[in-house]
Scaffold this motif. Structure first.
Motif, mmCIF file in Angstrom:
data_model
loop_
_atom_site.group_PDB
_atom_site.id
_atom_site.type_symbol
_atom_site.label_atom_id
_atom_site.label_comp_id
_atom_site.label_asym_id
_atom_site.label_seq_id
_atom_site.Cartn_x
_atom_site.Cartn_y
_atom_site.Cartn_z
ATOM 1 N N ILE A 64 0.955 -1.229 -0.034
ATOM 2 C CA ILE A 64 -0.368 0.104 0.247
ATOM 3 C C ILE A 64 0.731 1.453 -0.157
ATOM 4 C CG2 ILE A 64 -1.276 1.143 1.402
ATOM 5 C CD1 ILE A 64 -2.634 -1.321 2.147
ATOM 6 N N THR A 65 0.803 2.164 -0.604
ATOM 7 C CA THR A 65 1.038 3.234 -1.054
ATOM 8 C C THR A 65 0.404 5.027 -0.767
ATOM 9 O OG1 THR A 65 3.123 1.987 -2.399
ATOM 10 C CG2 THR A 65 3.703 4.437 -2.426
ATOM 11 N N GLY A 66 0.624 5.764 -0.130
ATOM 12 C CA GLY A 66 -0.374 6.147 -0.472
ATOM 13 C C GLY A 66 -1.423 6.448 -0.261
ATOM 14 N N ALA A 83 -8.287 3.928 0.287
ATOM 15 C CA ALA A 83 -8.202 4.517 1.666
ATOM 16 C C ALA A 83 -9.528 4.037 1.322
ATOM 17 C CB ALA A 83 -7.671 5.450 1.698
ATOM 18 N N HIS A 84 -9.823 5.317 1.024
ATOM 19 C CA HIS A 84 -11.832 5.353 1.692
ATOM 20 C C HIS A 84 -12.956 4.628 1.095
ATOM 21 C CE1 HIS A 84 -15.270 8.168 1.494
ATOM 22 N NE2 HIS A 84 -14.709 8.579 2.565
ATOM 23 N N ASN A 105 -11.269 16.724 11.182
ATOM 24 C CA ASN A 105 -9.959 16.229 10.852
ATOM 25 C C ASN A 105 -9.767 16.328 9.831
ATOM 26 O OD1 ASN A 105 -7.230 16.314 11.980
ATOM 27 N ND2 ASN A 105 -8.721 14.423 13.824
ATOM 28 N N LYS A 106 -9.522 17.303 9.494
ATOM 29 C CA LYS A 106 -8.355 17.411 7.687
ATOM 30 C C LYS A 106 -6.719 16.702 7.722
ATOM 31 C CE LYS A 106 -10.405 21.356 5.937
ATOM 32 N NZ LYS A 106 -10.525 22.943 4.534
ATOM 33 N N ARG A 110 -5.631 13.456 6.081
ATOM 34 C CA ARG A 110 -4.866 13.660 5.015
ATOM 35 C C ARG A 110 -3.912 12.248 5.611
ATOM 36 N NH1 ARG A 110 -4.897 18.565 5.730
ATOM 37 N NH2 ARG A 110 -5.898 19.918 3.960
ATOM 38 N N GLU A 111 -3.601 11.958 6.938
ATOM 39 C CA GLU A 111 -2.904 10.943 7.115
ATOM 40 C C GLU A 111 -3.968 9.491 7.232
ATOM 41 O OE1 GLU A 111 -1.234 10.185 11.111
ATOM 42 O OE2 GLU A 111 -1.274 13.128 11.835
ATOM 43 N N TYR A 112 -4.784 9.329 6.873
ATOM 44 C CA TYR A 112 -5.715 8.608 6.491
ATOM 45 C C TYR A 112 -5.207 7.741 5.201
ATOM 46 C CZ TYR A 112 -10.347 6.069 5.852
ATOM 47 O OH TYR A 112 -10.904 5.540 5.486
#
Length: 156
Positions: A64-66, A83-84, A105-106, A110-112
């Motif tokens: 998994i990348t980004g 991811a989403h 929580n932006k 972003r981390e997610y």
């Protein structure tokens, strides 16, 4: 076949089908082919009953990348490869949330979307599972012997 009521939202893609309705489970029989994308019923590492989606098959390499899943170095272009939970990429997600005026929580999101996992190669009896809602779910390797059956759908 049997019914199972799953009481956790790890597979929720916004319609609550996996949590609000009893699921119909088809027991795994010898010779039945398990495919990428199948939602399975299995015993987790604690021996408890659980459901998840098959992402990688025996012998495959997964990384998994980004926030994007790659199988054997090829992008997994399916809603469950991102991811989403709705298959949105990072740019589309932030655009949608901002257009709707949602408070969220932006930085956390972003981390997610930057989830990374080093490449692993599955053994001949292993499958890689990822729950549809990465934020609430898990990613894990399971052995074929732990798979009990397939989630066919739900009852009304």
């Amino acid at each position: 076949m049997f019914l199972y009521h799953h009481n956790y939202d790890n597979m929720d893609r916004g319609n609550h089908d996996y949590t609000e309705k009893p699921l119909v489970i088809e027991p795994l029989v010898e010779g039945f082919k398990i495919s990428r994308g199948d939602v399975i019923f299995y015993h987790n590492e604690n021996g408890e009953k659980d459901i998840s989606r098959i992402i990688a098959l025996p012998g495959e390499k997964i990384k998994i990348t980004g926030g994007q899943v790659y199988i054997n170095s090829q992008k997994l272009d399916a809603f469950y490869g991102f991811a989403h939970r709705l298959g949105l990429d990072k740019d589309r997600y932030f655009e949608m949330m901002d257009e709707a005026g949602n408070q969220y929580n932006k930085n956390g999101m972003r981390e997610y979307f930057e989830t990374n996992m080093e490449q692993i190669k599955l053994a001949s009896d292993e499958y890689y599972l990822i729950d549809d809602d990465w934020m609430r779910g898990k990613m894990r390797v399971i052995k074929e012997q732990d798979i009990v059956g397939f989630v066919l759908g739900y009852t009304e």
